[in-house]
Design a protein around this motif. Structure first.
Motif, PDB file in Angstrom:
ATOM      1  N   THR A  45       0.833  -1.195   0.000  1.00 60.99           N
ATOM      2  CA  THR A  45       0.000   0.000   0.000  1.00 60.99           C
ATOM      3  C   THR A  45       0.873   1.252   0.000  1.00 60.99           C
ATOM      4  O   THR A  45       1.967   1.274   0.549  1.00 60.99           O
ATOM      5  CB  THR A  45      -0.926   0.041   1.222  1.00 60.99           C
ATOM      6  OG1 THR A  45      -0.139   0.149   2.410  1.00 60.99           O
ATOM      7  CG2 THR A  45      -1.771  -1.223   1.300  1.00 60.99           C
ATOM      8  N   GLY A  46       0.357   2.298  -0.634  1.00 55.67           N
ATOM      9  CA  GLY A  46       1.062   3.577  -0.647  1.00 55.67           C
ATOM     10  C   GLY A  46       0.928   4.257  -1.995  1.00 55.67           C
ATOM     11  O   GLY A  46       1.216   3.664  -3.033  1.00 55.67           O
ATOM     12  N   SER A  47       0.476   5.503  -1.992  1.00 55.79           N
ATOM     13  CA  SER A  47       0.299   6.242  -3.245  1.00 55.79           C
ATOM     14  C   SER A  47       1.625   6.579  -3.911  1.00 55.79           C
ATOM     15  O   SER A  47       1.648   6.990  -5.081  1.00 55.79           O
ATOM     16  CB  SER A  47      -0.475   7.536  -2.975  1.00 55.79           C
ATOM     17  OG  SER A  47      -1.781   7.246  -2.494  1.00 55.79           O
ATOM     18  N   ASP A  57      -3.319   4.977  -1.466  1.00 61.58           N
ATOM     19  CA  ASP A  57      -3.921   5.214  -0.144  1.00 61.58           C
ATOM     20  C   ASP A  57      -5.373   5.658  -0.313  1.00 61.58           C
ATOM     21  O   ASP A  57      -5.718   6.843  -0.196  1.00 61.58           O
ATOM     22  CB  ASP A  57      -3.112   6.265   0.616  1.00 61.58           C
ATOM     23  CG  ASP A  57      -1.732   5.766   0.984  1.00 61.58           C
ATOM     24  OD1 ASP A  57      -1.631   4.626   1.465  1.00 61.58           O
ATOM     25  OD2 ASP A  57      -0.750   6.502   0.770  1.00 61.58           O
ATOM     26  N   ASP A  58      -6.213   4.688  -0.590  1.00 60.86           N
ATOM     27  CA  ASP A  58      -7.642   4.941  -0.784  1.00 60.86           C
ATOM     28  C   ASP A  58      -8.400   3.842  -0.045  1.00 60.86           C
ATOM     29  O   ASP A  58      -8.264   2.670  -0.366  1.00 60.86           O
ATOM     30  CB  ASP A  58      -7.983   4.927  -2.271  1.00 60.86           C
ATOM     31  CG  ASP A  58      -9.463   5.164  -2.528  1.00 60.86           C
ATOM     32  OD1 ASP A  58     -10.235   4.184  -2.427  1.00 60.86           O
ATOM     33  OD2 ASP A  58      -9.831   6.315  -2.818  1.00 60.86           O
ATOM     34  N   GLU A  59      -9.174   4.220   0.963  1.00 58.79           N
ATOM     35  CA  GLU A  59      -9.824   3.222   1.822  1.00 58.79           C
ATOM     36  C   GLU A  59     -10.772   2.318   1.035  1.00 58.79           C
ATOM     37  O   GLU A  59     -10.802   1.105   1.249  1.00 58.79           O
ATOM     38  CB  GLU A  59     -10.564   3.930   2.959  1.00 58.79           C
ATOM     39  CG  GLU A  59      -9.632   4.605   3.953  1.00 58.79           C
ATOM     40  CD  GLU A  59     -10.370   5.166   5.163  1.00 58.79           C
ATOM     41  OE1 GLU A  59     -11.558   4.807   5.343  1.00 58.79           O
ATOM     42  OE2 GLU A  59      -9.762   5.952   5.910  1.00 58.79           O
ATOM     43  N   PHE A  74      -8.734  -0.142  -1.101  1.00 54.78           N
ATOM     44  CA  PHE A  74      -8.057  -1.145  -0.274  1.00 54.78           C
ATOM     45  C   PHE A  74      -9.072  -2.152   0.268  1.00 54.78           C
ATOM     46  O   PHE A  74      -8.822  -3.361   0.273  1.00 54.78           O
ATOM     47  CB  PHE A  74      -7.306  -0.471   0.875  1.00 54.78           C
ATOM     48  CG  PHE A  74      -6.615  -1.438   1.788  1.00 54.78           C
ATOM     49  CD1 PHE A  74      -5.526  -2.180   1.352  1.00 54.78           C
ATOM     50  CD2 PHE A  74      -7.066  -1.627   3.091  1.00 54.78           C
ATOM     51  CE1 PHE A  74      -4.891  -3.090   2.194  1.00 54.78           C
ATOM     52  CE2 PHE A  74      -6.438  -2.521   3.931  1.00 54.78           C
ATOM     53  CZ  PHE A  74      -5.347  -3.258   3.490  1.00 54.78           C
ATOM     54  N   GLY A  97       1.142   1.432   5.755  1.00 57.34           N
ATOM     55  CA  GLY A  97      -0.149   1.880   6.262  1.00 57.34           C
ATOM     56  C   GLY A  97      -0.489   1.455   7.668  1.00 57.34           C
ATOM     57  O   GLY A  97      -1.665   1.405   8.016  1.00 57.34           O
ATOM     58  N   TYR A 109      -2.468   9.118   6.394  1.00 51.88           N
ATOM     59  CA  TYR A 109      -2.918   8.347   5.242  1.00 51.88           C
ATOM     60  C   TYR A 109      -2.691   6.842   5.419  1.00 51.88           C
ATOM     61  O   TYR A 109      -2.583   6.109   4.447  1.00 51.88           O
ATOM     62  CB  TYR A 109      -2.192   8.837   3.979  1.00 51.88           C
ATOM     63  CG  TYR A 109      -2.507  10.270   3.635  1.00 51.88           C
ATOM     64  CD1 TYR A 109      -3.690  10.609   2.982  1.00 51.88           C
ATOM     65  CD2 TYR A 109      -1.630  11.278   3.998  1.00 51.88           C
ATOM     66  CE1 TYR A 109      -3.983  11.927   2.681  1.00 51.88           C
ATOM     67  CE2 TYR A 109      -1.919  12.607   3.705  1.00 51.88           C
ATOM     68  CZ  TYR A 109      -3.098  12.917   3.043  1.00 51.88           C
ATOM     69  OH  TYR A 109      -3.390  14.227   2.761  1.00 51.88           O
ATOM     70  N   ASP A 110      -2.627   6.406   6.658  1.00 55.22           N
ATOM     71  CA  ASP A 110      -2.409   4.979   6.924  1.00 55.22           C
ATOM     72  C   ASP A 110      -3.746   4.249   6.847  1.00 55.22           C
ATOM     73  O   ASP A 110      -4.423   3.984   7.843  1.00 55.22           O
ATOM     74  CB  ASP A 110      -1.739   4.780   8.291  1.00 55.22           C
ATOM     75  CG  ASP A 110      -0.286   5.236   8.268  1.00 55.22           C
ATOM     76  OD1 ASP A 110       0.290   5.256   7.164  1.00 55.22           O
ATOM     77  OD2 ASP A 110       0.266   5.553   9.324  1.00 55.22           O
ATOM     78  N   THR A 111      -4.132   3.922   5.624  1.00 61.34           N
ATOM     79  CA  THR A 111      -5.463   3.373   5.357  1.00 61.34           C
ATOM     80  C   THR A 111      -5.637   1.949   5.860  1.00 61.34           C
ATOM     81  O   THR A 111      -6.762   1.514   6.100  1.00 61.34           O
ATOM     82  CB  THR A 111      -5.740   3.401   3.848  1.00 61.34           C
ATOM     83  OG1 THR A 111      -4.721   2.658   3.177  1.00 61.34           O
ATOM     84  CG2 THR A 111      -5.727   4.812   3.319  1.00 61.34           C
TER      85      THR A 111
END
Length: 403
Positions: A183-185, A226-228, A231, A250, A256-258
């Motif tokens: 995860t991570g933009s 990073d989009d809930e 994810f 995250g 932004y730790d989704t």
């Protein structure tokens, strides 16, 4: 903060051996037997020749020598996979290949090297004792004998004996199926151009490879921004197809730790700090109606790998049905000094030198220093109450060269 040992014990408390299934032998390599395997027939299953040569009566060639060779009439020619219809009688022989059944009447084999290699008649220049060059039925395995016991890891040699006793299907604990999600933009697929501020996704490749080396069937899901919502959909999509989900990134305290935000609603997942360096932020639990285990690892690559070694690899080996779930440790000398934070167990990357001692690798022990990780084959374990290892000190080392 939890200790490394307490955190690992908490994860393992909820993990059991995967239920056994029946697999084709061709797919069972790397699996663990779930039941004893008995031989339905003996090995060998018939008396056969261990040499290319001639099946004879040993009495007929007892006096054979280079000066006085004995001539025999060749009454048949038998390759492996066929059986002679001719019996060996006084003064006769059957030409025979390695593995072919012994013909009636013969009690020995003369290797072709001791003959002139004839096909109608053969001259034997050296005698043999009764029983020479014969593999006797059941001399290896008797019918009904247990050839492998439950709990045995099926490697190449074990697969060979299973094939020899006719096991086309094998009852095993399967390799766990593991989905790996980074995860991570800031992550992009390796090979794509990098804009300023972006990095190639290395964690998912690292974790998939490490999981496969530990005996799992692991696959990448790919990096997730990073989009809930995205994810959540990604995790839900994996629930029906895997035995364990691994995420990286995250799980810290950032805005932004989704991963923490989503998993807190999807199942019973606990997030905590573990007294280790690198790899302090951790999480584990179960998600979905299927209660699929999930382990969330920190995003820095070295932290992710050290966490995998301490927490995920033991889980994979437990699922496979193996008893030795931890890598071997040894005591050896550290040839260079290392500083370590107080109150945390440090896992310092190192490599073995020819003397058997270890030296730290890389430009430091930061959680981002991947160059040192790439050439490491050991982890130096520095206890929580030790803040400095001096050059020449004896240390505990996790041996990464083992499988």
């Amino acid at each position: 903060m939890l200790s490394v040992d307490d955190y690992r014990d908490g994860i393992l408390a909820g993990i059991g051996v995967l239920a056994p299934i029946e697999l084709p032998l061709s797919s069972a390599h790397g699996c663990v037997l779930a039941a004893d395997v008995a031989a339905p027939w003996p090995l060998p299953s018939f008396d056969n020749s261990s040499m290319d040569g001639y099946a004879v009566r040993s009495a007929d060639v007892a006096l054979a020598s280079a000066e006085a060779p004995v001539e025999l009439t060749v009454v048949d020619d038998v390759p492996a996979g066929f059986r002679s219809t001719e019996a060996v009688t006084p003064g006769t022989a059957v030409r025979i290949m390695t593995g072919a059944p012994m013909p009636d009447g013969a009690d020995a084999v003369v290797p072709v090297e001791r003959t002139d290699g004839g096909t109608a008649t053969v001259w034997v220049s050296q005698g043999v004792d009764s029983g020479a060059y014969i593999r006797r039925a059941a001399e290896d395995v008797v019918a009904g004998e247990i050839v492998l016991t439950a709990g045995t890891l099926i490697g190449a040699r074990q697969g060979a004996i299973l094939a020899a006793v006719g096991c086309g299907l094998v009852f095993v604990h399967p390799r766990p199926r593991i989905a790996v999600i980074s995860t991570g933009s800031e992550l992009v697929e390796p090979g794509l151009p990098l804009r300023h501020g972006l990095i190639s996704d290395s964690n998912s490749y690292l974790l998939v490879a490490a999981a496969r080396e530990a005996g799992a069937d692991a696959y990448r899901v790919g990096p997730i921004i990073d989009d809930e919502r995205l994810f959540l959909e990604t995790v839900e999509d994996q629930l029906h197809r895997c035995d364990l989900i691994l995420t990286s990134g995250g799980v810290s305290m950032g805005a932004y730790d989704t991963v923490k935000a989503v998993l807190s609603t999807l199942g019973s997942v606990d997030f905590m700090k573990v007294a280790m360096n690198p790899g302090m932020p951790q999480g584990h639990g179960f998600v979905g109606e299927e209660n699929v285990p999930i382990i969330t690892l920190p995003g820095n690559p070295v932290s992710s790998y050290i966490s995998f070694e301490n927490f995920v690899r033991p889980v994979i080996r437990r699922m496979r049905g193996l008893d030795d779930i931890m890598r071997p440790e040894l005591r050896t000398v550290c040839e260079e000094a290392i500083d370590s934070p107080s109150g945390k167990r440090q896992f310092a990357r190192a490599r073995f030198v020819p003397s058997g001692a270890v030296v730290p690798t890389g430009t430091g022990q930061g959680s981002h220093v991947m160059g040192g990780l790439a050439i490491a084959d050991a982890l130096i374990v520095i206890p929580e109450d030790v803040t400095r290892v001096a050059a020449g000190d004896t240390v505990t080392v996790i041996d990464l060269r083992s499988r």
